[in-house]
Design an enzyme around this catalytic site. Structure first.
Site, PDB file in Angstrom:
ATOM      1  CE  LYS A  52      -3.919  -2.372   2.074  1.00 33.13           C
ATOM      2  NZ  LYS A  52      -4.720  -2.733   3.259  1.00 33.13           N
ATOM      3  CD  GLN A  96      -3.586  -4.490   6.241  1.00 31.23           C
ATOM      4  OE1 GLN A  96      -3.697  -3.430   5.649  1.00 31.23           O
ATOM      5  NE2 GLN A  96      -3.990  -5.633   5.714  1.00 31.23           N
ATOM      6  CG  ASP A 119      -9.774   0.050   4.889  1.00 34.28           C
ATOM      7  OD1 ASP A 119      -9.566  -0.362   3.728  1.00 34.28           O
ATOM      8  OD2 ASP A 119      -9.018  -0.184   5.846  1.00 34.28           O
TER       9      ASP A 119
HETATM   10  N1  GUN Z   1      -7.051  -6.778   5.733  1.00 34.78           N
HETATM   11  C1  GUN Z   1      -7.473  -7.493   4.658  1.00 34.78           C
HETATM   12  N2  GUN Z   1      -8.127  -6.709   3.781  1.00 34.78           N
HETATM   13  C2  GUN Z   1      -8.128  -5.464   4.311  1.00 34.78           C
HETATM   14  C3  GUN Z   1      -8.643  -4.220   3.851  1.00 34.78           C
HETATM   15  O1  GUN Z   1      -9.261  -4.079   2.789  1.00 34.78           O
HETATM   16  N3  GUN Z   1      -8.421  -3.158   4.688  1.00 34.78           N
HETATM   17  C4  GUN Z   1      -7.762  -3.286   5.881  1.00 34.78           C
HETATM   18  N4  GUN Z   1      -7.631  -2.197   6.635  1.00 34.78           N
HETATM   19  N5  GUN Z   1      -7.277  -4.440   6.311  1.00 34.78           N
HETATM   20  C5  GUN Z   1      -7.456  -5.518   5.526  1.00 34.78           C
END
Ligand code: GUN
Length: 284
Positions: A52, A96, A119
């Site tokens: 990311k 995350q 998100d």
């Molecule tokens: N862990 C797995 N997928 C995601 C996501 O789309 N966002 C976040 N914050 N954590 C994740």
């Protein structure tokens, strides 16, 4: 032969647009910034966070990484989020997942300011999505809609079957499709006669996390199949590879199929970047 929906190309086009938005914001003295919070040292989460951050750099989004130890208190995490909420230089905040078991994830997601919730997991954004109003939309569902838009003009009356009822994919993508007036069925682990239900669908979205669950005979001719699965499997010779939820080699009779890898995956990060730029734009 079915069309292969090229997620990498569609994600690249979206990121080019995001890059332009960032450029315009920079010209107005705004530096779009994403704060990424990682708690603990889960190796898979570590890989996702690094990805990311490196993708942010490519489109000119500034990123801030904060790592907390796996045994940190819930209070410490909530305090950090409060500080980030109040920092006007930060436009997007992402924690995350998964979080360590001792931390209440719902409480944490609830603490992120809805306007910085790139998100789209905050209850306010979930509510906005379900009433069709302007909020931040979860990245994978948003990416799925963009992939579908490349092969569907009009969703009205189409039968869509979503396999998996998760808060991250199944439920939000159902809301997006209902907004387009599709007829949506969401199935889950207790659903009976899943192959029969899938066979009635014009569009199947497989988000169960079960490798090769969806077989060719589940899919009617000319249906569209979106494969959200990403499971790492180890072959007999010890090599590992990523497989999806669909037996793609049995889907030649489908109209269009997303590959794994190279389908939904690249869209998720591209949508995160786009959401961050959008949050910065709205803030400005
Ligand atoms: N862990 C797995 N997928 C995601 C996501 O789309 N966002 C976040 N914050 N954590 C994740």
């Amino acid at each position: 032969m079915s069309v292969r929906i090229d997620g990498r190309a569609i994600a690249r086009a979206l990121s080019d647009k995001t890059s332009e938005t960032v450029h315009h914001l920079n010209a107005r003295g705004i530096e779009p910034t994403l704060a990424v919070v990682l708690v603990g040292d889960d190796p898979a989460s570590d890989v996702y966070v690094r990805r990311k951050i490196s993708e942010c750099r490519k489109v000119g989004i500034h990123s801030i990484e904060r790592r907390l130890p796996g045994d940190c208190t819930e209070e410490a995490l909530l305090d950090l989020l409060e500080t980030m909420n109040e920092d006007s230089r930060i436009h997007g905040i992402l924690v995350q997942l998964p979080l360590p078991a001792a931390i209440d994830a719902a409480k944490v997601l609830d603490r992120i300011s809805p306007d910085k919730d790139v998100d789209g997991f905050h209850p306010v954004n979930v509510g906005r999505l379900s009433t069709g109003s302007l909020g931040l939309v979860p990245c994978t569902p948003l990416g799925i809609m963009m992939l579908l838009d490349s092969v569907v003009d009009d969703y009205r009356g189409l039968n869509v079957v979503i396999i998996g009822k998760s808060n991250i994919v199944g439920k939000p993508v159902a809301m997006l499709l209902l907004e387009r007036e599709a007829t949506v069925t969401v199935t889950h682990i207790e659903t009976r006669n899943l192959p029969d239900i899938a066979r009635a669908a014009d569009i199947v979205i497989a988000a169960a996390g079960a490798p090769h669950l969806v077989r060719g005979y589940w899919i009617k001719p000319e249906a569209i199949v979106i494969d959200v699965g990403i499971t790492r499997v180890i072959d007999h010779d010890g090599t590992s590879r990523i497989v999806g939820d669909c037996a793609t080699h049995e889907l030649d009779h489908a109209k269009a199929v997303t590959p794994v890898p190279g389908g939904v995956g690249p869209m998720t990060i591209a949508c995160l970047l786009s959401n961050t730029a959008m949050a910065a734009e709205r803030h400005a």
